[in-house]
Enzyme design. Structure first.
Site, PDB file in Angstrom:
ATOM      1  N   GLU A 142      -5.170  -8.709   0.573  1.00 29.78           N
ATOM      2  CA  GLU A 142      -5.780  -8.365   1.864  1.00 29.78           C
ATOM      3  C   GLU A 142      -7.255  -8.094   1.643  1.00 29.78           C
ATOM      4  OE1 GLU A 142      -4.227  -5.083   4.261  1.00 29.78           O
ATOM      5  OE2 GLU A 142      -2.178  -5.720   3.837  1.00 29.78           O
TER       6      GLU A 142
ATOM      7  N   GLU B   1       0.819  -1.220   0.000  1.00 29.14           N
ATOM      8  CA  GLU B   1       0.000   0.000   0.000  1.00 29.14           C
ATOM      9  C   GLU B   1       0.850   1.267   0.000  1.00 29.14           C
ATOM     10  OE1 GLU B   1      -2.834  -0.161   3.223  1.00 29.14           O
ATOM     11  OE2 GLU B   1      -3.894  -1.853   2.340  1.00 29.14           O
TER      12      GLU B   1
HETATM   13  C1  BG6 Z   1      -4.415  -2.416   5.982  1.00 24.38           C
HETATM   14  C2  BG6 Z   1      -2.924  -2.332   6.279  1.00 24.38           C
HETATM   15  O1  BG6 Z   1      -4.770  -1.540   4.969  1.00 24.38           O
HETATM   16  O2  BG6 Z   1      -5.254  -2.098   7.089  1.00 24.38           O
HETATM   17  C3  BG6 Z   1      -2.581  -2.940   7.632  1.00 24.38           C
HETATM   18  O3  BG6 Z   1      -2.155  -2.951   5.264  1.00 24.38           O
HETATM   19  C4  BG6 Z   1      -3.553  -2.473   8.716  1.00 24.38           C
HETATM   20  O4  BG6 Z   1      -1.244  -2.682   7.960  1.00 24.38           O
HETATM   21  C5  BG6 Z   1      -4.988  -2.804   8.284  1.00 24.38           C
HETATM   22  O5  BG6 Z   1      -3.253  -3.062   9.953  1.00 24.38           O
HETATM   23  C6  BG6 Z   1      -6.059  -2.508   9.329  1.00 24.38           C
HETATM   24  O6  BG6 Z   1      -6.130  -1.191   9.734  1.00 24.38           O
HETATM   25  P1  BG6 Z   1      -6.973  -0.668  10.991  1.00 24.38           P
HETATM   26  O7  BG6 Z   1      -6.754   0.785  11.002  1.00 24.38           O
HETATM   27  O8  BG6 Z   1      -8.402  -1.024  10.799  1.00 24.38           O
HETATM   28  O9  BG6 Z   1      -6.426  -1.352  12.211  1.00 24.38           O
END
Ligand code: BG6
Length: 466
Positions: A369, A171
């Protein structure tokens, strides 16, 4: 026994697994020679910027528990797993000496994954600039770009005999948005032109790392992980459609086009020129971008971006921001994950697949992801003591139905990785939102317990569908 008929069968060899990152899971932040990243530094200066003041040293101790964790990966059906190497661990000064203890650790992790039939996917950068490199200007500095490329090459040489899937960045637009536009991450700068420089230099760093990998003639694939957040217009009216197109240029095509097609979208360049925010481009940059497209794309998808035409004129003296060209839009009847506040819109994953099929030469990609964050997840613990996360199972199923449809229509999708394997520390949100197939208790032992979704995921992977 009656055999259940599966409705959604996936191609053989489909990757099932999850993604994580070094800084979010390893712990041992100050041990065995690792030095500070921007996260450690920022936390030391401003702990209040982190949820419950929980900082980056409190991550899940994967550094010590990786063998047990890899057994849990097996129990949750992983045939592949992504994590990242921490630059600040492998080369603590950013350039120069390699840390032998770090080499040993990453070797052991890779070997243990392989010995357990889990394909390691290795990413080189997950928002974690070594502090000594940030002091030199971070991604604004060409010296740092060069140091990153040497770090990448070191990784390929050390681990490339066994790691077959490499990713240069996770990202990469996030450090631009969060660090240089919206004041969410260190270095907390608000300056579009500097952000554009960071974006351009990151793309150059990526392309040079791809070039270095190809030169080594290793038997593997290299790519990048992009968070694709398609922009949808409020209506079909021309001005809304145009607004969506512009935000798509800024937040998706800005990285997707150069890494796959070898050049920036022309319209994006025109907009940047018009607003006098074109970054400095060094001799040879555009050529190296052009010559080094990726083998494999990772697509992170969480939620769409919705926009509408700009409603109010921006004062002429205001410093440029992308939002001067459109307004965010909230769809009134959207479906929401009430535990995180993000929109859930499953079919967008299919739209992304079709876009890659039709507009990006159907390059090989995988869902790298996707996942559902839940605040206060302990309230879903059942009498047997594990988290009964039916909502997460449903979330994955509903997305996979659309992935399946995309595959049936010819998209070249090779797998599905969930964010994430175990609950982990997540930047300023720390442990607020839980995403794991495995629960991690935040105590001395970092006790792990497989959630219902983890058990379900094993069946999904074993049956190659559901
Ligand atoms: C993703 C990232 O976009 O979101 C991760 O690659 C991150 O590193 C994840 O932990 C979740 O984010 P959040 O803010 O909901 O904890």
């Amino acid at each position: 026994m009656k055999k259940t008929i599966q409705k959604y069968q996936f191609p053989s060899g489909f990757w099932w697994g999850s993604a994580a990152s070094g800084p979010q899971t390893e712990g041992a932040a100050h041990e065995d020679g690792r030095k500070q990243s921007i996260w450690d530094y920022w936390y030391s200066k401003q702990p209040n910027s982190f949820h419950n003041q929980v900082g980056p040293e409190h991550t899940s101790n994967f550094y010590y528990l990786f063998k047990e964790d890899i057994q849990l990966m097996k129990k949750t059906g992983h045939n592949s797993f992504r994590t990242s190497i921490q630059w600040s661990r492998l080369i603590p000064d950013g350039h120069g000496e390699t840390n032998e203890l770090a080499v040993r650790f990453y070797n052991e992790v890779i070997d243990e994954l392989l010995a357990n039939g889990i394909e390691p996917f290795i990413n080189l950068y997950h928002f974690d600039m070594p502090m000594c490199m940030q002091a030199k200007g971070g991604w604004e500095s060409i010296e740092v770009v060069d140091a990153y490329v040497r770090y990448a090459e070191t990784c390929f040489r050390l681990f490339g005999d066994r790691v077959k899937y490499w990713f240069t960045f996770n990202e990469p637009i996030v450090p631009v948005e969060a660090g240089y536009l919206y004041n969410l991450h260190y270095p907390n700068i608000i300056d579009f032109k500097r952000g554009a420089q960071v974006a351009h230099n990151t793309i150059v760093a990526h392309s040079k790392a791809v070039e270095a990998y190809k030169k080594l003639k290793l038997d593997g694939k290299i790519g990048i992980i992009l968070n694709l957040t398609p922009s949808y217009p409020r209506s079909e009216e021309e001005r809304d459609v145009k607004a969506a197109h512009i935000s798509d240029l800024f937040f998706n095509r800005s990285f997707l086009d150069p890494v796959t097609k070898g050049h920036y979208p022309k319209e994006l360049i025109e907009i940047l020129k018009e607003h006098d925010v074109i970054p400095a481009i060094q001799k040879g940059d555009l050529e190296v971008i052009h010559a080094n497209s990726i083998d494999l794309l990772g697509v992170n998808y969480y939620q769409p971006r919705r926009v509408k035409a700009k409603e109010e004129k921006v004062m002429p003296e205001t410093r440029f921001m992308p939002e001067h060209l459109y307004d965010p839009y909230i769809k009134p009847d959207r479906k929401i994950n009430p535990h995180r506040g993000w929109e859930i819109c499953e079919e967008v994953i299919y739209d992304i697949m079709i876009d890659i099929r039709d507009n990006y030469s159907n390059i090989p990609f995988f869902i790298s992801e996707n996942g559902m964050g839940v605040e206060g997840e302990e309230k879903f613990r059942n009498l047997e003591g594990y988290i009964e996360d039916n909502y997460r199972i449903e979330f994955v199923q509903e997305h996979l139905k659309w992935v399946h449809k995309g595959l049936e229509e010819g998209a070249n999708c090779l797998g599905y990785h969930l964010w994430t394997f175990m609950d982990n520390w997540s930047w300023t949100n720390a442990y607020k939102n839980r995403y794991g197939l495995v629960e991690v208790e935040i105590n001395q032992e970092f006790q792990r317990t497989i959630k219902k979704s983890g058990r379900w995921f094993k069946g999904l992977s074993e049956n190659n569908g559901f």
